[in-house]
Scaffold this motif. Structure first.
Motif, PDB file in Angstrom:
ATOM      1  N   VAL A  12       0.740  -1.125  -0.007  1.00 43.92           N
ATOM      2  CA  VAL A  12       0.087   0.158  -0.115  1.00 43.92           C
ATOM      3  C   VAL A  12       0.869   1.373  -0.021  1.00 43.92           C
ATOM      4  O   VAL A  12       0.624   2.250  -0.552  1.00 43.92           O
ATOM      5  CB  VAL A  12      -0.921  -0.006   1.188  1.00 43.92           C
ATOM      6  CG1 VAL A  12      -1.756   1.409   1.262  1.00 43.92           C
ATOM      7  CG2 VAL A  12      -2.115  -1.256   1.076  1.00 43.92           C
ATOM      8  N   VAL A  46       2.626   0.188  -4.505  1.00 46.38           N
ATOM      9  CA  VAL A  46       1.459   0.725  -5.457  1.00 46.38           C
ATOM     10  C   VAL A  46       1.879   2.368  -5.728  1.00 46.38           C
ATOM     11  O   VAL A  46       1.806   2.557  -7.051  1.00 46.38           O
ATOM     12  CB  VAL A  46       0.213   0.658  -4.736  1.00 46.38           C
ATOM     13  CG1 VAL A  46      -0.891   1.488  -5.566  1.00 46.38           C
ATOM     14  CG2 VAL A  46      -0.144  -0.862  -4.775  1.00 46.38           C
ATOM     15  N   PRO A  47       2.461   2.979  -4.829  1.00 46.05           N
ATOM     16  CA  PRO A  47       2.638   4.345  -5.235  1.00 46.05           C
ATOM     17  C   PRO A  47       3.710   4.487  -6.184  1.00 46.05           C
ATOM     18  O   PRO A  47       3.769   5.336  -7.187  1.00 46.05           O
ATOM     19  CB  PRO A  47       2.936   5.049  -3.855  1.00 46.05           C
ATOM     20  CG  PRO A  47       2.439   4.169  -2.890  1.00 46.05           C
ATOM     21  CD  PRO A  47       2.317   2.789  -3.055  1.00 46.05           C
ATOM     22  N   ILE A  61       2.341   3.542  -9.614  1.00 44.24           N
ATOM     23  CA  ILE A  61       1.622   4.694 -10.086  1.00 44.24           C
ATOM     24  C   ILE A  61       2.689   5.830 -10.834  1.00 44.24           C
ATOM     25  O   ILE A  61       2.549   6.314 -11.863  1.00 44.24           O
ATOM     26  CB  ILE A  61       0.730   5.260  -9.076  1.00 44.24           C
ATOM     27  CG1 ILE A  61      -0.382   4.549  -8.570  1.00 44.24           C
ATOM     28  CG2 ILE A  61       0.175   6.709  -9.595  1.00 44.24           C
ATOM     29  CD1 ILE A  61      -1.109   4.834  -7.444  1.00 44.24           C
ATOM     30  N   ILE A  69       2.793   7.912   1.675  1.00 48.12           N
ATOM     31  CA  ILE A  69       2.358   7.865   0.322  1.00 48.12           C
ATOM     32  C   ILE A  69       2.384   9.597  -0.144  1.00 48.12           C
ATOM     33  O   ILE A  69       2.639   9.739  -1.503  1.00 48.12           O
ATOM     34  CB  ILE A  69       0.829   7.581   0.419  1.00 48.12           C
ATOM     35  CG1 ILE A  69       0.743   5.985   0.695  1.00 48.12           C
ATOM     36  CG2 ILE A  69       0.151   7.920  -0.901  1.00 48.12           C
ATOM     37  CD1 ILE A  69      -0.555   5.454   0.814  1.00 48.12           C
ATOM     38  N   SER A 104       3.302  13.919  -8.364  1.00 51.80           N
ATOM     39  CA  SER A 104       2.380  12.912  -8.972  1.00 51.80           C
ATOM     40  C   SER A 104       0.973  13.181  -8.332  1.00 51.80           C
ATOM     41  O   SER A 104       0.902  12.736  -7.246  1.00 51.80           O
ATOM     42  CB  SER A 104       2.661  11.238  -8.848  1.00 51.80           C
ATOM     43  OG  SER A 104       1.875  10.649  -9.455  1.00 51.80           O
ATOM     44  N   ASP A 163      -1.583  11.631  -9.357  1.00 46.35           N
ATOM     45  CA  ASP A 163      -2.263  10.423  -9.157  1.00 46.35           C
ATOM     46  C   ASP A 163      -1.986   9.625  -7.965  1.00 46.35           C
ATOM     47  O   ASP A 163      -2.561   8.976  -7.340  1.00 46.35           O
ATOM     48  CB  ASP A 163      -1.824   9.630 -10.564  1.00 46.35           C
ATOM     49  CG  ASP A 163      -2.425  10.197 -11.542  1.00 46.35           C
ATOM     50  OD1 ASP A 163      -3.515  10.777 -11.765  1.00 46.35           O
ATOM     51  OD2 ASP A 163      -1.751   9.603 -12.630  1.00 46.35           O
ATOM     52  N   VAL A 164      -0.486   9.801  -7.323  1.00 48.55           N
ATOM     53  CA  VAL A 164      -0.276   9.274  -6.180  1.00 48.55           C
ATOM     54  C   VAL A 164      -0.944   9.944  -5.184  1.00 48.55           C
ATOM     55  O   VAL A 164      -1.607   9.229  -4.241  1.00 48.55           O
ATOM     56  CB  VAL A 164       1.229   9.244  -6.159  1.00 48.55           C
ATOM     57  CG1 VAL A 164       1.506   8.892  -4.549  1.00 48.55           C
ATOM     58  CG2 VAL A 164       1.902   8.361  -6.970  1.00 48.55           C
ATOM     59  N   TYR A 215      -4.410   8.534  -5.070  1.00 45.91           N
ATOM     60  CA  TYR A 215      -4.515   7.323  -4.517  1.00 45.91           C
ATOM     61  C   TYR A 215      -4.202   7.484  -2.907  1.00 45.91           C
ATOM     62  O   TYR A 215      -5.006   6.569  -2.291  1.00 45.91           O
ATOM     63  CB  TYR A 215      -3.180   6.544  -5.069  1.00 45.91           C
ATOM     64  CG  TYR A 215      -2.769   5.419  -4.173  1.00 45.91           C
ATOM     65  CD1 TYR A 215      -3.583   4.029  -4.347  1.00 45.91           C
ATOM     66  CD2 TYR A 215      -1.651   5.302  -3.580  1.00 45.91           C
ATOM     67  CE1 TYR A 215      -3.076   3.003  -3.724  1.00 45.91           C
ATOM     68  CE2 TYR A 215      -1.338   4.035  -2.686  1.00 45.91           C
ATOM     69  CZ  TYR A 215      -2.055   3.110  -2.862  1.00 45.91           C
ATOM     70  OH  TYR A 215      -1.850   1.789  -1.945  1.00 45.91           O
ATOM     71  N   GLY A 216      -3.492   8.350  -2.413  1.00 49.72           N
ATOM     72  CA  GLY A 216      -3.486   8.438  -0.969  1.00 49.72           C
ATOM     73  C   GLY A 216      -4.883   8.737  -0.399  1.00 49.72           C
ATOM     74  O   GLY A 216      -5.126   8.271   0.631  1.00 49.72           O
ATOM     75  N   ILE A 248      -7.613   8.072  -1.510  1.00 48.38           N
ATOM     76  CA  ILE A 248      -8.468   6.901  -1.473  1.00 48.38           C
ATOM     77  C   ILE A 248      -7.969   5.888  -0.421  1.00 48.38           C
ATOM     78  O   ILE A 248      -8.979   5.391   0.365  1.00 48.38           O
ATOM     79  CB  ILE A 248      -8.340   6.011  -3.094  1.00 48.38           C
ATOM     80  CG1 ILE A 248      -9.005   7.124  -4.175  1.00 48.38           C
ATOM     81  CG2 ILE A 248      -9.263   4.590  -2.932  1.00 48.38           C
ATOM     82  CD1 ILE A 248      -8.692   6.547  -5.479  1.00 48.38           C
ATOM     83  N   VAL A 249      -6.694   5.722  -0.215  1.00 54.70           N
ATOM     84  CA  VAL A 249      -6.422   4.954   0.879  1.00 54.70           C
ATOM     85  C   VAL A 249      -6.828   5.430   2.202  1.00 54.70           C
ATOM     86  O   VAL A 249      -7.337   4.650   3.056  1.00 54.70           O
ATOM     87  CB  VAL A 249      -4.780   4.614   0.614  1.00 54.70           C
ATOM     88  CG1 VAL A 249      -4.375   4.224   1.914  1.00 54.70           C
ATOM     89  CG2 VAL A 249      -4.209   4.043  -0.334  1.00 54.70           C
TER      90      VAL A 249
END
Length: 160
Positions: free
Chosen positions: A18, A22-23, A26, A97, A106, A108-109, A112-113, A115-116
């Motif tokens: 996680v 994943v980061p 991405i 993250i 990023s 996108d990262v 993603y953070g 969302i996490v």
């Protein structure tokens, strides 16, 4: 030694995936920032990792367990960073993250953070807190009344 290996395995598989794999996936192919942003990112990466490791040590040493829900601590851990946040381990992963997001500039990262964080928050609300209340009862309720869920200092003060 068994507890150490269980904590290491969990760390590599879950937070490692996680908060690192994943980061980095991405951000694959992106250039690393330089200057003050790089320094800030490194501080966040090291800080997030240190927070996580410190919390795992407290889970193992004082709680006699691991972060894995199937092998949770048998004692309520309220020491160290747990005096300031009920979930510092999650805060450490999220900090990491954020560090990756800044290091690679990023968006996108960073998304993603977020969302996490949402997943962590829902897991804490609907599984961890009810489970801890059942297992530790009044001890957990007193702890919960004293310590914020995420960050220190964000609790509204009761009216006098």
């Amino acid at each position: 030694m068994g507890l150490f290996l269980k904590n290491l395995l969990f760390t590599v598989v879950v937070p490692g995936t996680v908060g690192v794999y994943v980061p980095l996936s991405i951000a694959s192919g992106r250039l690393v920032v330089s200057g003050p942003l790089r320094a800030a990112a490194i501080v966040l990466l090291l800080g997030g990792g240190a927070i996580y490791v410190w919390c795992v040590w407290y889970f193992a040493w004082f709680g006699r367990g691991t972060p894995a829900p199937i092998d949770a601590p048998i004692k309520l851990v309220v020491r160290g960073l747990y005096r300031y946040s009920r979930n510092p381990m999650y805060v450490g992963v999220l900090t990491t993250i954020l560090g990756w997001g800044i290091l690679f500039e990023s968006r996108d990262v960073l998304i993603y953070g977020l969302i996490v964080f949402g997943v962590f928050h829902l897991f804490v609300l609907f599984y961890e807190e009810p489970h801890l209340a059942r297992v530790f009862g009044d001890e957990y309720e007193r702890y919960r009344a004293r310590v914020n869920r995420w960050l220190p200092g964000l609790r509204r003060q009761p009216a006098a």
